[in-house]
Scaffold this motif. Structure first.
Motif, short mmCIF file in Angstrom:
data_model
loop_
_atom_site.label_atom_id
_atom_site.label_comp_id
_atom_site.label_asym_id
_atom_site.label_seq_id
_atom_site.Cartn_x
_atom_site.Cartn_y
_atom_site.Cartn_z
N PHE A 67 0.82 -1.21 0.00
CA PHE A 67 0.00 0.00 0.00
C PHE A 67 0.86 1.26 0.00
O PHE A 67 0.46 2.29 -0.54
N ILE A 68 2.08 1.15 0.58
CA ILE A 68 2.94 2.33 0.70
C ILE A 68 3.54 2.70 -0.66
O ILE A 68 4.11 1.87 -1.35
N HIS A 69 3.40 3.97 -1.01
CA HIS A 69 3.98 4.47 -2.26
C HIS A 69 5.50 4.55 -2.11
O HIS A 69 6.00 5.10 -1.14
N ILE A 72 7.42 7.84 -0.92
CA ILE A 72 7.39 8.37 0.45
C ILE A 72 7.56 7.25 1.48
O ILE A 72 7.10 7.35 2.60
N ILE A 76 7.15 7.36 5.78
CA ILE A 76 6.11 6.50 6.36
C ILE A 76 6.73 5.55 7.39
O ILE A 76 6.18 5.36 8.48
N LEU A 79 7.29 7.41 10.52
CA LEU A 79 6.05 7.61 11.28
C LEU A 79 5.68 6.36 12.05
O LEU A 79 5.29 6.42 13.21
N GLY A 83 5.62 6.09 16.09
CA GLY A 83 4.37 5.68 16.74
C GLY A 83 4.62 4.58 17.76
O GLY A 83 4.21 4.69 18.91
N VAL A 87 4.40 4.45 21.95
CA VAL A 87 3.63 3.46 22.69
C VAL A 87 4.49 2.85 23.81
O VAL A 87 4.09 2.79 24.98
N MET A 90 5.11 5.35 26.65
CA MET A 90 3.98 5.59 27.56
C MET A 90 3.70 4.37 28.43
O MET A 90 3.43 4.49 29.62
N VAL A 91 3.78 3.18 27.81
CA VAL A 91 3.51 1.96 28.60
C VAL A 91 4.54 1.78 29.69
O VAL A 91 4.21 1.46 30.84
N LYS B 8 -2.41 8.58 -4.40
CA LYS B 8 -1.98 7.46 -3.56
C LYS B 8 -1.15 7.93 -2.37
O LYS B 8 -1.31 7.45 -1.24
N ILE B 9 -0.25 8.89 -2.64
CA ILE B 9 0.58 9.41 -1.54
C ILE B 9 -0.29 10.05 -0.47
O ILE B 9 -0.11 9.82 0.73
N ALA B 11 -3.42 9.40 0.15
CA ALA B 11 -4.15 8.34 0.86
C ALA B 11 -3.24 7.64 1.86
O ALA B 11 -3.64 7.39 3.00
N ASN B 12 -1.98 7.37 1.45
CA ASN B 12 -0.99 6.76 2.35
C ASN B 12 -0.87 7.53 3.65
O ASN B 12 -1.02 6.99 4.74
N LEU B 13 -0.62 8.83 3.47
CA LEU B 13 -0.37 9.66 4.66
C LEU B 13 -1.61 9.73 5.54
O LEU B 13 -1.53 9.62 6.76
N VAL B 15 -4.05 7.55 5.86
CA VAL B 15 -4.27 6.29 6.59
C VAL B 15 -3.29 6.15 7.74
O VAL B 15 -3.67 5.82 8.87
N ILE B 16 -1.99 6.42 7.46
CA ILE B 16 -0.99 6.27 8.53
C ILE B 16 -1.29 7.21 9.69
O ILE B 16 -1.24 6.83 10.86
N TYR B 17 -1.62 8.46 9.37
CA TYR B 17 -1.90 9.43 10.44
C TYR B 17 -3.11 8.98 11.26
O TYR B 17 -3.10 9.04 12.49
N VAL B 19 -4.57 5.91 11.54
CA VAL B 19 -4.33 4.67 12.31
C VAL B 19 -3.39 4.95 13.48
O VAL B 19 -3.66 4.58 14.62
N LEU B 23 -4.23 4.74 17.50
CA LEU B 23 -3.45 3.86 18.38
C LEU B 23 -2.88 4.65 19.56
O LEU B 23 -3.01 4.26 20.73
N LEU B 24 -2.24 5.80 19.23
CA LEU B 24 -1.62 6.59 20.29
C LEU B 24 -2.67 7.14 21.25
O LEU B 24 -2.47 7.16 22.46
N VAL B 27 -3.64 4.31 23.61
CA VAL B 27 -2.63 4.03 24.63
C VAL B 27 -2.54 5.17 25.63
O VAL B 27 -2.45 4.96 26.85
N TYR B 28 -2.62 6.41 25.12
CA TYR B 28 -2.52 7.56 26.01
C TYR B 28 -3.67 7.59 27.01
O TYR B 28 -3.48 7.82 28.20
#
Lengths: 212, 195
Positions: A67-69, A72, A76, A79, A83, A87, A90-91, B8-9, B11-13, B15-17, B19, B23-24, B27-28
């Motif tokens: 999925f990753i282009h 970039i 990614i 990131l 992330g 986690v 914090m844990v 696509k780029i 959409a990539n960013l 989705v990652i941001y 998700v 998640l963060l 957890v926070y």
């Protein structure tokens, strides 16, 4: 899971620990190998944190790899790494207070560890999720073992103790606990593994040249 | 780069941001109340350790002060409503770090206990200031005797071998200045009360 898969998973783990050991073979992420190895406890704790981050990052990257282009992919990966590091941070701050006090400062720096980005780029982005998971496990374990080994010698020689317990009531070679001693310890251990590699396995030593 | 790539780029960013953000956030939400509670608990425990005699809720914050432009606090410790001493947090400029110190004094302004909350002095040399043998040397010292000497001494503070700078920082820049400040601050408060 077929029998063949199991063997290759085991080989992936072994590969990460020996043939492509982050510190002694690939010679990357040397910064933490000197900064946090002044006691076995610190080395072990950071190793565990890195093991977790490495495994999770490899798995995540492998899941998203199609999925990753490609243009970039590095941002990614960064990131994803940051992330997972957040986690862990914090844990640990919530559930492992004592450990967090010792190495909390270094946890956030895991983001910048070359080894994690390298495994994501070299392996996880090109392989199946299951393989990437075991590769992360293997190279994380390799990193953990390397840190424990370096800190074992440094703490024993520099402080005369192991895991904080005094073995001998003296400081045999104080220099090993200082930053300069970190370079010495890493260098000597690397030389030792190079010697084993060349003497018994016919390799060419560290630095990625030891292609068997 | 075609329009498809740009799409696509993006959409990539996104989705990652999304998700990663979810998640963060999860957890926070789980960890931050625990972190907050444990921080508070640890602080209370550290203060209680400084003044084991004081009542459970007998340690009360008097105010803030700013050694080396850092936020520090000072407290009064009470037992059955009577003041039995004071606790001061302070920072000292060590060899390679600011040393965060907590110390307690009795009403006679002699040091009872000190503790190093945080330091990053040279491992093996300067970090021995965190060991009990050095901290014990402070017991019973008053302003005039908070001074570092390099030879064995019961009267003054004996420096840690090979770490005179760190020892001096804790003793003179840390505890002595903190004590000087405390005495001054208490006088000010008294004047205010009389008025």
């Amino acid at each position: 899971m077929s029998n063949e898969d199991r063997i290759s998973n085991w080989q992936l783990i072994k590969n990460g620990i020996f043939k492509e050991n982050t510190i002694f073979r690939l010679v990357i992420s040397l910064c933490p190998s000197i900064a946090v190895t002044n006691s076995v406890k610190n080395g072990f704790l950071l190793g565990v944190a890195v093991l977790f981050v490495q495994t999770m990052v490899n798995t995540t990257v492998a899941i998203f790899r199609k999925f990753i282009h490609p243009k970039i992919r590095i941002p990614i990966f960064m990131l994803i790494i940051s992330g997972w590091v957040t986690v862990v941070d914090m844990v640990m701050a919530a559930y492992a207070r004592a450990a967090y006090k010792e190495i909390g400062l270094y946890i956030q720096i895991i983001v910048a560890f070359a080894s994690i980005l390298a495994r994501a780029e070299m392996f996880a982005s090109k392989n199946r999720v299951c393989n990437a998971f075991f590769d992360g496990l293997g190279s994380g374990l390799g990193f953990l073992l390397a840190l424990v080994l370096i800190s074992f010698f440094r703490e024993l020689l520099g402080r005369g103790s192991l895991w904080g317990f005094h073995i001998v009531q003296a400081k045999p070679m104080l220099i090993f606990i200082l930053p300069a001693g970190g370079f010495l310890a890493v260098g000597l251990l690397m030389a030792f593994f190079n010697w084993i590699d060349m003497r018994f396995y016919g390799g060419k030593g560290a630095g990625g040249a030891s292609g068997h | 780069m075609t329009a498809k790539d740009i799409f696509k780029i993006t959409a990539n960013l996104v989705v990652i941001y999304v998700v990663g953000g979810l998640l963060l956030a999860f957890v926070y939400a789980k960890t931050s109340p625990i972190i907050f509670l444990k921080n508070k608990q640890e602080k209370e425990e550290a203060l209680q350790k400084m003044m084991p005699n004081a009542d459970k809720k007998g340690i009360i914050k008097l105010g803030d002060w700013y050694p080396h432009d850092k936020d520090a606090e000072y407290f009064v410790a009470k037992k059955d409503g009577k003041i039995i001493g004071y606790i001061v947090q302070t920072f000292a400029k060590g060899y390679s770090s600011y040393i965060n110190i907590l110390f307690s004094v009795g009403t006679d302004f002699r040091v009872k206990k000190i503790d190093i909350l945080h330091s990053a002095e040279t491992p093996g040399l300067g970090d021995e200031i965190t060991l009990p043998y050095f901290k014990k040397r402070f017991r019973g010292k008053d302003l005039a005797h908070l001074k570092v000497v390099k030879k064995p001494s019961k009267e003054y503070i004996e420096a840690v071998t090979g770490a005179t700078i760190s020892s001096r920082a804790v003793t003179e820049d840390g505890v002595r200045k903190g004590l000087e400040f405390l005495i001054k601050a208490l006088k000010k408060r008294e004047v205010k009360h009389e008025q």
